[in-house]
Write a protein that holds these residues in place. Structure first.
Motif, PDB file in Angstrom:
ATOM      1  N   ASP A 184       0.833  -1.203   0.000  1.00 46.85           N
ATOM      2  CA  ASP A 184       0.000   0.000   0.000  1.00 46.85           C
ATOM      3  C   ASP A 184       0.870   1.255   0.000  1.00 46.85           C
ATOM      4  O   ASP A 184       0.982   1.975   1.000  1.00 46.85           O
ATOM      5  N   GLU A 242       0.581   3.673  -2.608  1.00 47.37           N
ATOM      6  CA  GLU A 242      -0.154   4.782  -3.213  1.00 47.37           C
ATOM      7  C   GLU A 242      -1.610   4.736  -2.754  1.00 47.37           C
ATOM      8  O   GLU A 242      -2.277   3.712  -2.905  1.00 47.37           O
ATOM      9  N   PHE A 243      -2.091   5.833  -2.195  1.00 48.95           N
ATOM     10  CA  PHE A 243      -3.466   5.874  -1.676  1.00 48.95           C
ATOM     11  C   PHE A 243      -3.879   7.325  -1.459  1.00 48.95           C
ATOM     12  O   PHE A 243      -3.041   8.237  -1.475  1.00 48.95           O
ATOM     13  N   ILE A 244      -5.167   7.524  -1.268  1.00 49.48           N
ATOM     14  CA  ILE A 244      -5.691   8.845  -0.924  1.00 49.48           C
ATOM     15  C   ILE A 244      -5.828   8.901   0.595  1.00 49.48           C
ATOM     16  O   ILE A 244      -6.626   8.144   1.165  1.00 49.48           O
ATOM     17  N   GLU A 295      -8.460  13.663   2.713  1.00 49.72           N
ATOM     18  CA  GLU A 295      -7.876  14.379   1.582  1.00 49.72           C
ATOM     19  C   GLU A 295      -8.515  13.899   0.281  1.00 49.72           C
ATOM     20  O   GLU A 295      -9.287  12.947   0.268  1.00 49.72           O
ATOM     21  N   THR A 296      -8.171  14.547  -0.821  1.00 45.76           N
ATOM     22  CA  THR A 296      -8.789  14.196  -2.104  1.00 45.76           C
ATOM     23  C   THR A 296      -7.786  13.754  -3.160  1.00 45.76           C
ATOM     24  O   THR A 296      -8.174  13.181  -4.169  1.00 45.76           O
ATOM     25  N   GLU A 297      -6.495  14.034  -2.931  1.00 50.21           N
ATOM     26  CA  GLU A 297      -5.479  13.704  -3.921  1.00 50.21           C
ATOM     27  C   GLU A 297      -4.633  12.519  -3.469  1.00 50.21           C
ATOM     28  O   GLU A 297      -4.258  12.432  -2.290  1.00 50.21           O
ATOM     29  N   PRO A 298      -4.324  11.586  -4.384  1.00 52.21           N
ATOM     30  CA  PRO A 298      -3.493  10.428  -4.016  1.00 52.21           C
ATOM     31  C   PRO A 298      -2.049  10.840  -3.753  1.00 52.21           C
ATOM     32  O   PRO A 298      -1.552  11.821  -4.319  1.00 52.21           O
ATOM     33  N   ARG A 318       2.085   9.063  -2.797  1.00 50.42           N
ATOM     34  CA  ARG A 318       2.936   7.875  -2.748  1.00 50.42           C
ATOM     35  C   ARG A 318       3.884   8.042  -1.564  1.00 50.42           C
ATOM     36  O   ARG A 318       4.570   9.065  -1.454  1.00 50.42           O
ATOM     37  N   CYS A 374      -0.230   7.703   7.378  1.00 48.41           N
ATOM     38  CA  CYS A 374      -0.532   6.287   7.137  1.00 48.41           C
ATOM     39  C   CYS A 374      -1.345   5.698   8.285  1.00 48.41           C
ATOM     40  O   CYS A 374      -2.309   4.949   8.068  1.00 48.41           O
ATOM     41  N   THR A 398      -4.987   6.881   8.221  1.00 47.90           N
ATOM     42  CA  THR A 398      -5.732   6.351   7.078  1.00 47.90           C
ATOM     43  C   THR A 398      -6.102   4.889   7.263  1.00 47.90           C
ATOM     44  O   THR A 398      -7.237   4.483   6.973  1.00 47.90           O
TER      45      THR A 398
END
Length: 221
Positions: A47, A49-51, A55-58, A60, A191, A194
Protein backbone atom coordinates in the motif's frame (compact mmCIF):
# COMPACT_ATOMS: atom_id res chain seq x y z
CA UNK A 1 -23.61 -11.95 17.46
CA UNK A 2 -23.59 -14.52 14.66
CA UNK A 3 -22.74 -18.15 15.40
CA UNK A 4 -21.15 -20.16 12.59
CA UNK A 5 -20.92 -23.94 12.99
CA UNK A 6 -18.76 -26.29 10.92
CA UNK A 7 -20.14 -29.78 11.45
CA UNK A 8 -17.28 -31.43 9.59
CA UNK A 9 -14.56 -29.91 11.76
CA UNK A 10 -16.76 -29.78 14.88
CA UNK A 11 -15.82 -26.13 15.37
CA UNK A 12 -17.82 -23.02 16.30
CA UNK A 13 -17.05 -19.44 15.34
CA UNK A 14 -18.73 -16.31 16.68
CA UNK A 15 -18.71 -13.08 14.67
CA UNK A 16 -19.90 -9.55 15.24
CA UNK A 17 -19.23 -6.23 13.51
CA UNK A 18 -19.07 -3.55 16.17
CA UNK A 19 -20.62 -0.09 15.84
CA UNK A 20 -17.20 1.39 15.09
CA UNK A 21 -16.74 -1.05 12.18
CA UNK A 22 -14.31 -3.52 13.81
CA UNK A 23 -14.81 -7.14 12.70
CA UNK A 24 -14.52 -9.42 15.74
CA UNK A 25 -14.14 -13.20 15.52
CA UNK A 26 -14.02 -15.63 18.44
CA UNK A 27 -13.42 -19.38 18.33
CA UNK A 28 -13.96 -21.23 21.63
CA UNK A 29 -11.57 -24.09 22.44
CA UNK A 30 -12.83 -25.86 25.56
CA UNK A 31 -10.17 -27.35 27.79
CA UNK A 32 -7.29 -25.50 26.13
CA UNK A 33 -4.94 -23.60 28.46
CA UNK A 34 -3.45 -21.16 26.00
CA UNK A 35 -5.37 -18.20 24.57
CA UNK A 36 -4.36 -16.35 21.43
CA UNK A 37 -5.37 -12.94 20.06
CA UNK A 38 -4.43 -11.07 16.90
CA UNK A 39 -5.49 -7.52 15.98
CA UNK A 40 -4.80 -6.82 12.32
CA UNK A 41 -5.22 -3.96 9.88
CA UNK A 42 -5.80 -4.27 6.16
CA UNK A 43 -2.54 -2.47 5.44
CA UNK A 44 0.79 -3.85 4.25
CA UNK A 45 3.91 -3.04 2.29
CA UNK A 46 2.02 -3.06 -1.04
CA UNK A 47 0.00 0.00 0.00
CA UNK A 48 2.36 2.67 -1.27
CA UNK A 49 -0.15 4.78 -3.21
CA UNK A 50 -3.47 5.87 -1.68
CA UNK A 51 -5.69 8.85 -0.92
CA UNK A 52 -5.16 9.79 2.76
CA UNK A 53 -8.24 10.00 4.92
CA UNK A 54 -9.68 13.51 4.82
CA UNK A 55 -7.88 14.38 1.58
CA UNK A 56 -8.79 14.20 -2.10
CA UNK A 57 -5.48 13.70 -3.92
CA UNK A 58 -3.49 10.43 -4.02
CA UNK A 59 0.03 10.33 -2.59
CA UNK A 60 2.94 7.87 -2.75
CA UNK A 61 4.74 7.10 0.49
CA UNK A 62 8.24 5.78 1.07
CA UNK A 63 8.87 2.07 0.64
CA UNK A 64 8.90 0.10 3.88
CA UNK A 65 6.73 2.52 5.82
CA UNK A 66 4.12 -0.09 6.86
CA UNK A 67 6.89 -2.16 8.47
CA UNK A 68 8.39 0.99 10.03
CA UNK A 69 4.99 1.91 11.47
CA UNK A 70 4.66 -1.56 13.01
CA UNK A 71 7.98 -1.06 14.82
CA UNK A 72 6.99 2.35 16.17
CA UNK A 73 3.63 1.26 17.60
CA UNK A 74 5.34 -0.43 20.56
CA UNK A 75 6.86 2.83 21.82
CA UNK A 76 4.46 4.50 24.24
CA UNK A 77 4.01 8.22 25.07
CA UNK A 78 5.64 7.63 28.51
CA UNK A 79 8.70 6.20 26.66
CA UNK A 80 7.92 2.67 27.88
CA UNK A 81 7.76 -0.36 25.59
CA UNK A 82 4.41 -2.11 25.08
CA UNK A 83 6.16 -5.47 25.50
CA UNK A 84 6.90 -4.68 29.16
CA UNK A 85 3.28 -5.04 30.31
CA UNK A 86 2.81 -8.25 28.35
CA UNK A 87 5.87 -9.70 30.10
CA UNK A 88 4.54 -8.60 33.49
CA UNK A 89 1.32 -10.54 32.84
CA UNK A 90 3.16 -13.63 31.58
CA UNK A 91 2.18 -13.17 27.94
CA UNK A 92 4.25 -13.57 24.79
CA UNK A 93 3.65 -10.75 22.29
CA UNK A 94 4.80 -10.08 18.75
CA UNK A 95 3.85 -8.34 15.48
CA UNK A 96 4.45 -8.75 11.77
CA UNK A 97 4.02 -6.97 8.46
CA UNK A 98 3.54 -8.68 5.12
CA UNK A 99 2.48 -7.45 1.68
CA UNK A 100 -1.16 -6.83 2.62
CA UNK A 101 -1.47 -6.96 6.43
CA UNK A 102 0.01 -5.59 9.64
CA UNK A 103 -0.85 -7.64 12.73
CA UNK A 104 -0.27 -7.34 16.48
CA UNK A 105 -0.68 -10.46 18.58
CA UNK A 106 -0.15 -12.14 21.92
CA UNK A 107 -0.57 -15.54 23.49
CA UNK A 108 -1.07 -16.20 27.19
CA UNK A 109 -2.37 -18.69 29.75
CA UNK A 110 -3.50 -16.08 32.29
CA UNK A 111 -4.48 -12.38 32.61
CA UNK A 112 -6.09 -12.60 29.19
CA UNK A 113 -8.39 -9.59 29.46
CA UNK A 114 -5.62 -7.39 30.88
CA UNK A 115 -3.55 -8.32 27.84
CA UNK A 116 -6.46 -7.73 25.46
CA UNK A 117 -7.11 -4.26 26.91
CA UNK A 118 -3.41 -3.48 26.53
CA UNK A 119 -3.42 -4.72 22.93
CA UNK A 120 -6.23 -2.31 22.05
CA UNK A 121 -4.63 0.49 24.06
CA UNK A 122 -1.18 0.53 22.51
CA UNK A 123 -2.37 -0.08 18.94
CA UNK A 124 -4.69 2.91 19.35
CA UNK A 125 -1.97 5.14 20.85
CA UNK A 126 0.52 6.26 18.19
CA UNK A 127 3.51 8.20 19.47
CA UNK A 128 5.84 9.49 16.78
CA UNK A 129 8.42 12.22 17.37
CA UNK A 130 11.31 13.44 15.25
CA UNK A 131 13.70 11.89 17.76
CA UNK A 132 12.21 8.41 18.07
CA UNK A 133 11.62 8.16 14.32
CA UNK A 134 15.24 9.07 13.63
CA UNK A 135 16.43 6.48 16.16
CA UNK A 136 14.34 3.73 14.53
CA UNK A 137 15.84 4.36 11.10
CA UNK A 138 19.21 2.97 12.15
CA UNK A 139 17.61 -0.09 13.74
CA UNK A 140 15.60 -0.98 10.64
CA UNK A 141 18.54 -0.25 8.35
CA UNK A 142 20.53 -2.87 10.27
CA UNK A 143 17.64 -5.33 9.90
CA UNK A 144 17.59 -4.77 6.14
CA UNK A 145 21.34 -5.35 5.92
CA UNK A 146 20.96 -8.62 7.86
CA UNK A 147 18.59 -9.92 5.19
CA UNK A 148 21.12 -8.94 2.53
CA UNK A 149 23.23 -11.81 3.90
CA UNK A 150 20.37 -14.34 3.68
CA UNK A 151 20.68 -16.34 0.41
CA UNK A 152 17.14 -17.77 0.59
CA UNK A 153 15.56 -14.35 1.11
CA UNK A 154 17.51 -12.84 -1.78
CA UNK A 155 16.66 -15.69 -4.15
CA UNK A 156 12.96 -15.31 -3.30
CA UNK A 157 12.87 -11.55 -3.84
CA UNK A 158 14.97 -11.68 -6.98
CA UNK A 159 12.45 -14.17 -8.38
CA UNK A 160 9.57 -11.86 -7.44
CA UNK A 161 11.33 -8.89 -9.05
CA UNK A 162 11.79 -10.94 -12.24
CA UNK A 163 8.10 -11.83 -12.35
CA UNK A 164 6.58 -8.45 -11.41
CA UNK A 165 7.81 -5.34 -13.19
CA UNK A 166 5.35 -2.75 -11.85
CA UNK A 167 3.47 -4.32 -8.94
CA UNK A 168 4.66 -3.16 -5.47
CA UNK A 169 5.02 -6.80 -4.41
CA UNK A 170 8.47 -6.57 -5.98
CA UNK A 171 9.50 -4.14 -3.22
CA UNK A 172 11.05 -5.60 -0.07
CA UNK A 173 8.59 -5.42 2.85
CA UNK A 174 11.12 -3.49 4.95
CA UNK A 175 11.97 -1.16 2.05
CA UNK A 176 15.52 -0.09 1.36
CA UNK A 177 18.03 1.73 3.54
CA UNK A 178 17.55 4.85 1.37
CA UNK A 179 13.74 4.75 1.55
CA UNK A 180 13.72 4.16 5.31
CA UNK A 181 15.88 7.23 5.94
CA UNK A 182 13.34 9.38 4.06
CA UNK A 183 10.42 8.47 6.37
CA UNK A 184 9.09 11.28 8.59
CA UNK A 185 6.74 11.40 11.58
CA UNK A 186 4.20 13.32 9.46
CA UNK A 187 4.21 10.53 6.88
CA UNK A 188 3.77 7.93 9.64
CA UNK A 189 0.77 9.75 11.12
CA UNK A 190 -0.79 10.05 7.67
CA UNK A 191 -0.53 6.29 7.14
CA UNK A 192 -1.70 5.53 10.66
CA UNK A 193 -4.76 7.78 10.47
CA UNK A 194 -5.73 6.35 7.08
CA UNK A 195 -5.38 2.63 7.79
CA UNK A 196 -5.44 2.12 11.57
CA UNK A 197 -9.12 2.73 12.09
CA UNK A 198 -11.57 0.06 13.36
CA UNK A 199 -13.44 -0.10 10.05
CA UNK A 200 -10.24 -1.31 8.39
CA UNK A 201 -9.28 -3.77 11.15
CA UNK A 202 -10.21 -7.17 12.56
CA UNK A 203 -9.72 -9.00 15.85
CA UNK A 204 -9.49 -12.79 16.04
CA UNK A 205 -9.35 -14.61 19.39
CA UNK A 206 -9.23 -18.30 20.18
CA UNK A 207 -9.26 -19.99 23.59
CA UNK A 208 -11.33 -21.31 26.49
CA UNK A 209 -13.52 -18.24 27.03
CA UNK A 210 -17.22 -17.48 27.28
CA UNK A 211 -18.48 -15.78 24.11
CA UNK A 212 -20.79 -13.23 25.76
CA UNK A 213 -18.18 -12.16 28.33
CA UNK A 214 -15.57 -11.90 25.58
CA UNK A 215 -17.66 -9.63 23.34
CA UNK A 216 -18.62 -7.45 26.32
CA UNK A 217 -14.96 -6.90 27.18
CA UNK A 218 -14.09 -6.11 23.55
CA UNK A 219 -16.84 -3.48 23.36
CA UNK A 220 -15.63 -1.85 26.59
CA UNK A 221 -12.09 -1.72 25.25
Amino acid sequence: MEKIVNELLKEELYYEKLENGLDVYFMPKRGFTKKYAVLATNYGSNDLEFIPIGETEPIRVNEGIAHFLEHKMFEQPDESDAFEKFSKWGANANAFTNFTTTAYLFTTTENFYDCLDHLFDYVQTPHFTDENVEKEKGIIAQEIKMYDDDPGWNVSFNAIKAMYVNHPVRVDIAGTVDSVYKITKEELYKCYNTFYNPGNMALFVIGDLEAEEFFENVKKA
